[in-house]
Design an enzyme around this catalytic site. Structure first.
Site, mmCIF file in Angstrom:
data_model
loop_
_atom_site.group_PDB
_atom_site.id
_atom_site.type_symbol
_atom_site.label_atom_id
_atom_site.label_comp_id
_atom_site.label_asym_id
_atom_site.label_seq_id
_atom_site.Cartn_x
_atom_site.Cartn_y
_atom_site.Cartn_z
ATOM 1 N N ASP A 67 0.816 -1.219 0.000
ATOM 2 C CA ASP A 67 0.000 0.000 0.000
ATOM 3 C C ASP A 67 0.847 1.265 0.000
ATOM 4 O O ASP A 67 2.063 1.222 0.236
ATOM 5 C CB ASP A 67 -0.964 -0.002 1.199
ATOM 6 C CG ASP A 67 -0.321 -0.541 2.471
ATOM 7 O OD1 ASP A 67 0.917 -0.498 2.568
ATOM 8 O OD2 ASP A 67 -1.049 -0.999 3.363
ATOM 9 N N ASN A 136 -7.718 -2.939 13.876
ATOM 10 C CA ASN A 136 -9.099 -3.192 13.424
ATOM 11 C C ASN A 136 -9.175 -4.405 12.478
ATOM 12 O O ASN A 136 -10.211 -4.666 11.890
ATOM 13 C CB ASN A 136 -9.689 -1.951 12.747
ATOM 14 C CG ASN A 136 -8.967 -1.584 11.443
ATOM 15 O OD1 ASN A 136 -8.105 -2.326 10.976
ATOM 16 N ND2 ASN A 136 -9.328 -0.456 10.862
ATOM 17 N N HIS A 138 -7.338 -4.898 9.680
ATOM 18 C CA HIS A 138 -7.028 -4.702 8.251
ATOM 19 C C HIS A 138 -5.732 -5.400 7.846
ATOM 20 O O HIS A 138 -4.850 -5.617 8.668
ATOM 21 C CB HIS A 138 -7.027 -3.212 7.862
ATOM 22 C CG HIS A 138 -5.887 -2.395 8.386
ATOM 23 N ND1 HIS A 138 -6.004 -1.048 8.663
ATOM 24 C CD2 HIS A 138 -4.592 -2.705 8.683
ATOM 25 C CE1 HIS A 138 -4.844 -0.578 9.071
ATOM 26 N NE2 HIS A 138 -3.973 -1.563 9.097
ATOM 27 N N GLU A 143 -9.631 -2.293 4.570
ATOM 28 C CA GLU A 143 -10.256 -1.910 5.829
ATOM 29 C C GLU A 143 -11.537 -2.716 6.082
ATOM 30 O O GLU A 143 -12.138 -3.242 5.132
ATOM 31 C CB GLU A 143 -10.608 -0.418 5.779
ATOM 32 C CG GLU A 143 -9.393 0.509 5.709
ATOM 33 C CD GLU A 143 -8.727 0.710 7.065
ATOM 34 O OE1 GLU A 143 -8.513 -0.275 7.788
ATOM 35 O OE2 GLU A 143 -8.406 1.863 7.392
HETATM 36 C C1 F6R Z 1 1.244 -1.355 5.995
HETATM 37 C C2 F6R Z 1 0.182 -2.342 6.147
HETATM 38 C C3 F6R Z 1 -0.702 -2.294 7.352
HETATM 39 C C4 F6R Z 1 0.072 -2.584 8.631
HETATM 40 C C5 F6R Z 1 -0.841 -2.501 9.843
HETATM 41 C C6 F6R Z 1 -0.084 -2.708 11.128
HETATM 42 O O1 F6R Z 1 1.922 -1.576 4.775
HETATM 43 O O2 F6R Z 1 0.028 -3.158 5.300
HETATM 44 O O3 F6R Z 1 -1.725 -3.233 7.200
HETATM 45 O O4 F6R Z 1 0.640 -3.857 8.545
HETATM 46 O O5 F6R Z 1 -1.455 -1.263 9.891
HETATM 47 O O6 F6R Z 1 0.771 -1.628 11.331
HETATM 48 P P1 F6R Z 1 1.841 -1.644 12.486
HETATM 49 O O7 F6R Z 1 2.849 -2.670 12.113
HETATM 50 O O8 F6R Z 1 2.448 -0.258 12.470
HETATM 51 O O9 F6R Z 1 1.128 -1.976 13.744
#
Ligand code: F6R
Length: 241
Positions: A67, A136, A138, A143
């Site tokens: 992303d 959440n 994702h 999402e």
């Molecule tokens: C970012 C991504 C997100 C993160 C998720 C957890 O490229 O794919 O899905 O893996 O938001 O983020 P952290 O590791 O910062 O808790």
């Protein structure tokens, strides 16, 4: 699904790095799907160290990120392009033409999404996909919602994601509200999926992803359908498993 529970973040990162190292050593021309965020930073450090020690060659490896924020220039230190350079690409022998992230600055976002899917397809699909999980549930920026989106798409970030990511910005108003994310299809079609999670804030999301009903309300739950998942989770995130 193979679940490995590690004592702490350092052990989770070491195990994750060694799984990726083995994969890249055995398949040097593989397509690696990358995540950003705090979870995989230690894993990337392990990969950089292995490269510095001469044990890991990325010259043939191709990279596709999950992303990117919309409207953040790649030179912005909160963009995921910047993150990947800072934590991995600037320290390994990746060829610039092998680096792919969604173009969050594109004038025509829809066309940029179609281009991204076409590039993934041209590369033969993702071999090893690394994913973290949002509090959440994702994955990438898929999402919680009413359905799963198979293709790369623009998404309005969930309020909980904006709140969670505000820690990286000077204020919550600076957090981009939209992003481009890879859809569910290439993630599910990857040959191997490495799922990483650590910390107490992820307890419920991890439980829902691995043990809950498969539902777009908790997008990571779809990973239960993937035939080759290795989940590396630290003890605090695994408390409900
Ligand atoms: C970012 C991504 C997100 C993160 C998720 C957890 O490229 O794919 O899905 O893996 O938001 O983020 P952290 O590791 O910062 O808790």
């Amino acid at each position: 699904m193979r679940i490995i529970i590690e004592e702490n973040y350092e052990d989770m990162s070491r195990t994750a790095a060694s799984i990726v190292k083995d994969y890249v050593s055995n398949h040097p021309a593989c397509v690696l799907g990358c995540a950003t965020g705090t979870t995989p930073i230690g894993m990337y450090q392990g990969l950089v160290e292995a490269h510095r020690e001469g044990k890991l060659d990325f010259s043939e490896t191709r990279f596709f990120n999950l992303d990117e924020y919309c409207g953040l220039d790649p030179s912005n230190d909160q963009s995921y392009t910047y993150f990947m350079k800072e934590h991995l690409f600037d320290h390994i022998n990746v060829r610039p033409e092998h680096i792919h992230l969604p173009d969050g600055m594109a004038g025509d976002i829809e066309a940029a999404c179609r281009r991204y899917d076409a590039e993934i397809e041209r590369s033969g699909g993702i071999d090893l996909q690394v994913v973290g999980i949002g509090i959440n549930g994702h994955i990438g920026f898929n999402e919680p919602g009413d359905c799963f989106y198979p293709d790369t798409h623009k998404i309005a970030l969930h309020e909980s994601t904006i709140r969670a990511n505000a820690r990286f910005f000077s204020s919550i108003e600076d957090v981009p509200t939209e992003a481009i994310t890879m859809g569910i299809r290439p993630i599910l079609q990857s040959k191997m999926l490495l799922f990483l999670a650590n910390g107490e804030s992820k307890i419920d999301a991890v439980y829902g992803a691995l043990r809950g009903p498969i539902s777009p309300r908790l997008p990571a739950s779809i990973l239960q359908l993937h035939p080759n998942v290795v989940a590396v989770i630290d003890r605090s995130a695994a408390k409900r498993l």
